[in-house]
Design an enzyme around this catalytic site. Structure first.
Site, PDB file in Angstrom:
ATOM      1  CD  GLU A 115      -2.408  -1.359   2.785  1.00 10.40           C
ATOM      2  OE1 GLU A 115      -2.631  -0.303   3.400  1.00 10.40           O
ATOM      3  OE2 GLU A 115      -2.799  -2.474   3.170  1.00 10.40           O
ATOM      4  CE  LYS A 117       4.229   5.582   7.305  1.00 16.63           C
ATOM      5  NZ  LYS A 117       3.949   6.981   7.599  1.00 16.63           N
ATOM      6  CG  ASP A 119       2.911  12.537   4.966  1.00 19.55           C
ATOM      7  OD1 ASP A 119       2.801  12.134   6.140  1.00 19.55           O
ATOM      8  OD2 ASP A 119       3.813  13.298   4.582  1.00 19.55           O
ATOM      9  CE1 TYR A 227      -4.406   2.419   8.952  1.00 18.34           C
ATOM     10  CE2 TYR A 227      -4.085   4.247   7.437  1.00 18.34           C
ATOM     11  CZ  TYR A 227      -4.104   3.747   8.728  1.00 18.34           C
ATOM     12  OH  TYR A 227      -3.817   4.567   9.777  1.00 18.34           O
ATOM     13  CE  LYS A 317       8.068   6.625   7.707  1.00 21.65           C
ATOM     14  NZ  LYS A 317       7.962   7.775   8.581  1.00 21.65           N
ATOM     15  CB  CYS A 411      17.688  47.973  -9.968  1.00 22.76           C
ATOM     16  SG  CYS A 411      18.099  46.603 -11.061  1.00 22.76           S
ATOM     17  CB  CYS A 414      20.268  49.277 -13.922  1.00 20.32           C
ATOM     18  SG  CYS A 414      18.593  49.608 -13.361  1.00 20.32           S
ATOM     19  CB  CYS A 429      14.357  47.226 -11.700  1.00 22.54           C
ATOM     20  SG  CYS A 429      15.293  48.412 -12.674  1.00 22.54           S
ATOM     21  CB  CYS A 435      17.189  47.622 -16.029  1.00 23.17           C
ATOM     22  SG  CYS A 435      17.676  46.328 -14.907  1.00 23.17           S
TER      23      CYS A 435
END
Ligand SMILES: NC(=O)c1ccc[n+]([C@@H]2O[C@H](COP(=O)([O-])OP(=O)(O)OC[C@H]3O[C@@H](n4cnc5c(N)ncnc54)[C@H](O)[C@@H]3O)[C@@H](O)[C@H]2O)c1
Ligand SMILES: [Zn+2]
Length: 672
Positions: A115, A117, A119, A227, A317, A411, A414, A429, A435
């Site tokens: 099966e 697992k 979480d 389960y 796991k 920035c 630039c 910016c 730039c």
């Protein structure tokens, strides 16, 4: 050294208990599971080497944690246990060996129910005579919390079993979890409301199920997968394999996971493990490994249990998706559209199979939400193909010299100023034309057909010129010389002439094309045209304030701010003036003379919802009659046009004695 062990053991146990409390009781873990597992393994090792030190209350001997006070308690008639873990093929082999030590079986032919697992968190759901009467969390395995009202809100859990002669009692055991999509939506909603987000779907599921108010649980996208069976009282015996029992549960309406299969021997178990690992990212819900259970119930019973887990099952796991490491620094990167993104520079750490040394921090809000500082120990999550993310800070590990993260005001590429428009998460910016980080996009846009329409200059040429440092801003295009161009790869005399010709031709343009070509955020073709028609000259646009900009059709607060900020940046003005001095020109837009009419030159405000026109249509209509449409009522307002559900603006207009018109009045006025 030997004297040191009890001390270490106490410290270890206390640390583990503290982590368990935060994880199981508060649903708010302090450290990633990987760290908890490491400490737990260390404790197991010490206890294995010094069996005399094992105490009944050691974390190695106990399941979960005591139930939370707010709930009534439920005593489990059959204890709800945990599972033994394996993290490698060797550990899985050791598990199989422990089985052959106790039972005469041939592992190669031994059947396992395999099966995923899931979480989430374990629950027990009791059906008496076919009706759901009680539900509980696992708690410490002996006693759980009564969560009956919450469980009843979960859509996929039947309140009544789908069968003719239900057992006197049937206790279904399973995992309640939150699918990833639901988790993301929940977090998006929380973010929008400025509330706390959950670090991962497991915490979200646990936090949602263990709510004292079932109304909250009912709004959370939770799912059950069963389960196993706990208590069972009926004349009808249960099937004699675990797999058949799950099939039976399914047949009476209890949801069971679809990935479950039967497999034999080490080879079969590994095949299942790897095939589920492959599917992991596409399942739509988080799993953290596989659970492998001996299928034959009689053999299960013969093998029995060790302190807190069955001997007939193991959780093999997957490598952890969350790890912890140190945030060494934060770098600010400037994207192609000027968006400034903070990037975490991490002490390299191995997460879910790869070494991670960078993670995105998204934006300033995210930094504030996480409350993260430089030199903090942070939790990194890497799930599937998603870019690694920082999901939390391990506050207990914050050093004294930790320093807060400063978002740049200029920035980093630039030096133009960085702004963040209200309501937007991203800081940008403002040196769009200047730039370097943005220049490729800007240049591509500048030459495009609907902008300056320079068809002899394509993306390849722009890239080459940028590489050779011949092209920084759009103005540089107008300084190119034929010899330079002809010397470039794949260019030659002919293409160079063609490029220069189309650059020359583009100099004669229109105000709206020029405005569009500047690449001001959110100023598309239509907006550029509206701006040009409304103001007539570039100077008028440059001098307009936000309120005046908002008078233009289609221009709202955000767009007006982008335009206004563009002209605040001296770098942008430099480039625009250079373009003009290099010969870019247009004819100013002649504004149409508007005939005299009762609406001409009046200040008008729209409010409430209109039924015949959209807001924009009403605005455009008013403007075509020479009105100035603004957003707020003041003494200067001549008319307020109030639709349905008009609120504070209507009240204010009435207070100021301003003429209030209905939508129909407006239409009547403009039709005549
Ligand atoms: N981060 C922390 O601070 C912290 C603290 C405590 C525990 N933890 C984590 O919690 C876990 C240990 O908790 P645990 O004792 O609940 O053990 P576990 O989660 O490793 O295994 C037992 C649980 O697996 C679940 N499960 C999922 N699918 C299943 C299936 N198909 N069949 C049977 N059971 C299934 C059940 O809920 C069962 O209770 C570890 O992963 C540990 O890292 C973390
Ligand atoms: Zn910049």
């Amino acid at each position: 050294m030997a004297n040191n062990i009890p001390h270490t053991i106490d410290e270890l146990r206390n640390k583990l208990r503290e982590y368990e409390y935060h994880y199981h009781v508060l649903d708010n873990p302090l450290v990633p599971d990987a760290e908890y597992d490491r400490l737990m393994n260390e404790l197991k090792k010490i206890e294995a080497e010094n069996p005399a030190l094992i105490t009944v209350d050691s974390p190695t001997q106990r399941v979960g944690a005591k139930p939370l006070d707010g709930f009534s308690q439920v005593k489990h008639k059959v204890p709800m246990l945990s599972l033994d873990n394996a993290f490698s093929d060797e550990e899985l082999e050791a598990f199989l060996r422990r089985i052959t030590d106790r039972a005469t079986v041939n592992i190669a032919n031994l059947e396992f129910c395999c099966e995923p697992k899931l979480d989430g968190l374990a629950v027990s759901i009791l059906y008496e005579n076919g009706v759901l009467t009680q539900a509980a969390t696992r708690g410490d395995g002996a006693t759980g919390e009564d969560i009956t009202a919450n469980i009843r809100t979960i859509r996929n859990i039947p309140l009544k079993l789908n069968m003719a002669n239900p057992p006197a009692s049937l206790e279904v055991r399973g995992e309640v979890f939150m699918p990833q999509r639901g988790f993301e939506q929940l977090n998006e909603k929380a973010l929008a409301k400025g509330e706390k987000t959950f670090a991962n779907p497991r915490n979200a599921a646990a936090g949602s199920l263990r709510q004292l108010d079932p109304k909250i649980t009912s709004q959370r996208p939770l799912v059950l997968n069963a389960y196993g069976v706990g208590v069972y009282e009926s004349e009808q015996p249960l099937p004699d394999t675990h797999f058949a029992r799950l099939q039976w549960l399914k047949s009476i309406g209890i949801p069971v996971n679809n990935e479950i299969i039967l497999a034999k021997g080490m080879k079969g178990l590994l095949e299942f493990y790897h095939s589920i690992a492959q599917k992991r990212d596409s399942l739509g819900y988080d799993i953290d490994g596989t659970v492998l259970k001996i299928n034959d119930i009689q053999l299960q019973e013969q093998l029995g249990f060790i302190s807190k887990a069955p001997r007939w099952a193991i959780a093999y796991k997957f490598p952890a998706q969350e790890e912890m490491t140190v945030l060494n620094d934060v770098e600010f990167q400037v994207g192609r559209t000027g968006a400034i993104t903070p990037v975490a520079k991490l002490e390299p750490v191995f997460v879910a199979g790869v070494t991670v040394s960078n993670a995105t921090l998204h934006n300033g809000d995210e930094i504030a939400r996480l409350g993260v500082c430089i030199h903090d120990t942070v939790i990194i999550r890497r799930a599937g193909d998603v870019i690694p993310q920082i999901v939390g800070v391990v506050l207990e590990k914050r050093p004294e010299f930790a320093k807060s993260i400063q978002f740049p005001t200029a920035c980093p590429v630039c030096n133009s100023s960085v702004i963040r428009i209200e309501g937007e998460a991203v800081a940008r910016c403002t040196g769009g034309l200047f730039c370097n980080a943005q220049r490729k996009e800007i240049l591509k846009h500048f030459v495009s057909r609907k902008a300056m329409d320079i068809d002899g200059v394509g993306v390849k040429l722009i890239e080459q010129l940028m590489e050779k440092e011949l092209l920084h801003t759009p103005a540089d295009l107008f300084k190119l010389e034929k010899e330079t161009l002809a010397r470039l790869e794949r260019m030659g005399e002919k293409s160079a002439t063609k490029a220069l010709l189309s650059i020359e031709k583009s100099k004669a343009t229109t105000l709206s094309r020029f405005l569009f070509a500047l690449g001001i955020r959110e100023v598309g073709e239509a907006t550029a045209l509206n701006l040009a028609n409304h103001f007539g000259t570039l100077d008028a646009i440059r001098q307009a304030n936000v309120e005046q900009l908002k008078e233009v059709q289609d221009v709202g607060e955000v767009v007006a701010n982008h335009i206004y900020r563009f002209w605040l940046e001296p770098h942008n003005i430099e480039v625009v003036e250079e373009l003009i001095s290099l010969g870019v020109h247009w004819d100013d837009v002649v504004q149409q003379e508007i005939k005299d009419n009762p609406l001409k030159d009046k200040n008008v405000v729209l409010t409430g919802s209109l039924s015949q026109l959209t807001r924009d249509q009403a605005k455009a209509l008013l403007q075509s009659f020479g009105c100035k449409v603004s957003g707020s009522v003041s003494k200067k307002t001549d008319f307020l046009i109030a639709g349905e559900k008009a609120g504070s603006k209507l009240t204010k207009a009435q207070e100021l004695g301003i003429t209030v018109l209905s939508e129909q009045d407006l239409i009547d006025l403009t039709v005549e």
